[in-house]
Design a protein around this motif. Structure first.
Motif, mmCIF file in Angstrom:
data_model
loop_
_atom_site.group_PDB
_atom_site.id
_atom_site.type_symbol
_atom_site.label_atom_id
_atom_site.label_comp_id
_atom_site.label_asym_id
_atom_site.label_seq_id
_atom_site.Cartn_x
_atom_site.Cartn_y
_atom_site.Cartn_z
ATOM 1 N N ILE A 68 0.073 -1.185 0.255
ATOM 2 C CA ILE A 68 0.199 0.168 0.033
ATOM 3 C C ILE A 68 0.394 1.044 0.234
ATOM 4 O O ILE A 68 0.366 1.995 -0.915
ATOM 5 N N TYR A 69 1.792 0.841 0.627
ATOM 6 C CA TYR A 69 2.560 2.257 1.110
ATOM 7 C C TYR A 69 3.398 2.600 -0.563
ATOM 8 O O TYR A 69 3.664 3.577 -1.186
ATOM 9 N N GLN A 70 3.949 1.786 -1.458
ATOM 10 C CA GLN A 70 4.552 1.887 -2.412
ATOM 11 C C GLN A 70 3.347 2.603 -3.162
ATOM 12 O O GLN A 70 3.793 2.827 -4.119
ATOM 13 N N GLN A 71 2.703 1.910 -3.541
ATOM 14 C CA GLN A 71 1.566 2.648 -4.501
ATOM 15 C C GLN A 71 1.146 3.555 -4.005
ATOM 16 O O GLN A 71 0.925 4.378 -5.023
ATOM 17 N N GLN A 72 0.961 4.669 -2.480
ATOM 18 C CA GLN A 72 0.555 5.802 -2.650
ATOM 19 C C GLN A 72 2.520 6.598 -2.604
ATOM 20 O O GLN A 72 2.086 7.417 -1.747
ATOM 21 N N SER A 73 3.729 5.842 -2.622
ATOM 22 C CA SER A 73 4.722 6.169 -2.908
ATOM 23 C C SER A 73 4.976 7.138 -2.024
ATOM 24 O O SER A 73 5.457 8.272 -1.588
ATOM 25 N N ARG A 74 4.864 5.754 -1.113
ATOM 26 C CA ARG A 74 5.009 6.422 0.614
ATOM 27 C C ARG A 74 6.384 6.212 0.480
ATOM 28 O O ARG A 74 6.409 4.651 1.549
ATOM 29 N N ASP A 75 7.933 6.048 -0.111
ATOM 30 C CA ASP A 75 9.451 5.397 -0.237
ATOM 31 C C ASP A 75 9.403 5.658 1.353
ATOM 32 O O ASP A 75 9.846 3.853 2.506
ATOM 33 N N ASP A 76 9.035 6.412 2.416
ATOM 34 C CA ASP A 76 9.995 6.512 3.876
ATOM 35 C C ASP A 76 9.315 5.098 4.823
ATOM 36 O O ASP A 76 9.620 4.265 5.356
ATOM 37 N N LEU A 77 7.325 4.881 4.880
ATOM 38 C CA LEU A 77 6.905 4.263 5.556
ATOM 39 C C LEU A 77 6.415 2.924 4.845
ATOM 40 O O LEU A 77 7.395 2.141 5.607
ATOM 41 N N TYR A 78 7.043 2.849 3.673
ATOM 42 C CA TYR A 78 7.147 1.525 2.900
ATOM 43 C C TYR A 78 9.064 0.992 3.024
ATOM 44 O O TYR A 78 8.916 -0.380 3.743
#
Length: 151
Positions: A68-78
């Motif tokens: 989900i984080y990767q889909q939302q471009s949240r690399d820090d959380l990913y």
């Protein structure tokens, strides 16, 4: 050594090494084990099978969150989820490759006499029993479905 004892020991080592990523993963494992213990009752100890299921559940949660984080471009959380996943997977039994799972499912289909997708439940029951902790249920289901449809 019980898993909880090993986790406690590894938490101390991670704290001394100031390894925050490993520490987060270990604390998540410890919390999940303590929760599973309290659900069973205060005097109960967890079996190795139960511990493995707890770890698999944690790993699955981390994978889904990371996706989900990767889909939302949240690399820090990913990145955080992937670090914790690596720690959790280090305590799981070695996972089988897709080819090994496929061979095992083919053997189960042959032994059980399954011949159509209608026999999926029987095959999945046997496969989940035989491959417990060594393969993801979703992967087993995909392979079984493809093999039964192809027969």
């Amino acid at each position: 050594m019980a898993l909880q004892d090993k986790i406690d020991q590894d938490i101390k080592l991670a704290m001394l090494a100031k390894d925050n990523a490993r520490l987060r993963g270990l604390r998540a494992i410890k919390a999940a084990i303590l929760l599973a213990k309290t659900e069973k009752g205060p005097a109960e100890t967890l079996t190795q099978d139960t511990e493995t299921r707890v770890l698999q559940k944690l790993a699955k949660q981390r994978k889904e969150s990371a996706e989900i984080y990767q889909q939302q471009s949240r690399d820090d959380l990913y990145q955080i989820e992937m670090e914790e996943l690596a720690v959790i997977e280090s305590y799981l039994p070695k996972q089988r490759s897709r080819e090994e799972i496929e061979r095992a499912v083919k053997q189960i289909i042959a032994e059980s006499g399954a011949s159509s997708p209608k026999d999926m439940g029987k095959v999945m029951g046997l496969a989940n029993q035989q491959l417990a902790g060594e393969a993801d249920g979703k992967t087993i289901a995909e392979i079984a479905k493809a093999l039964l449809a192809g027969n």
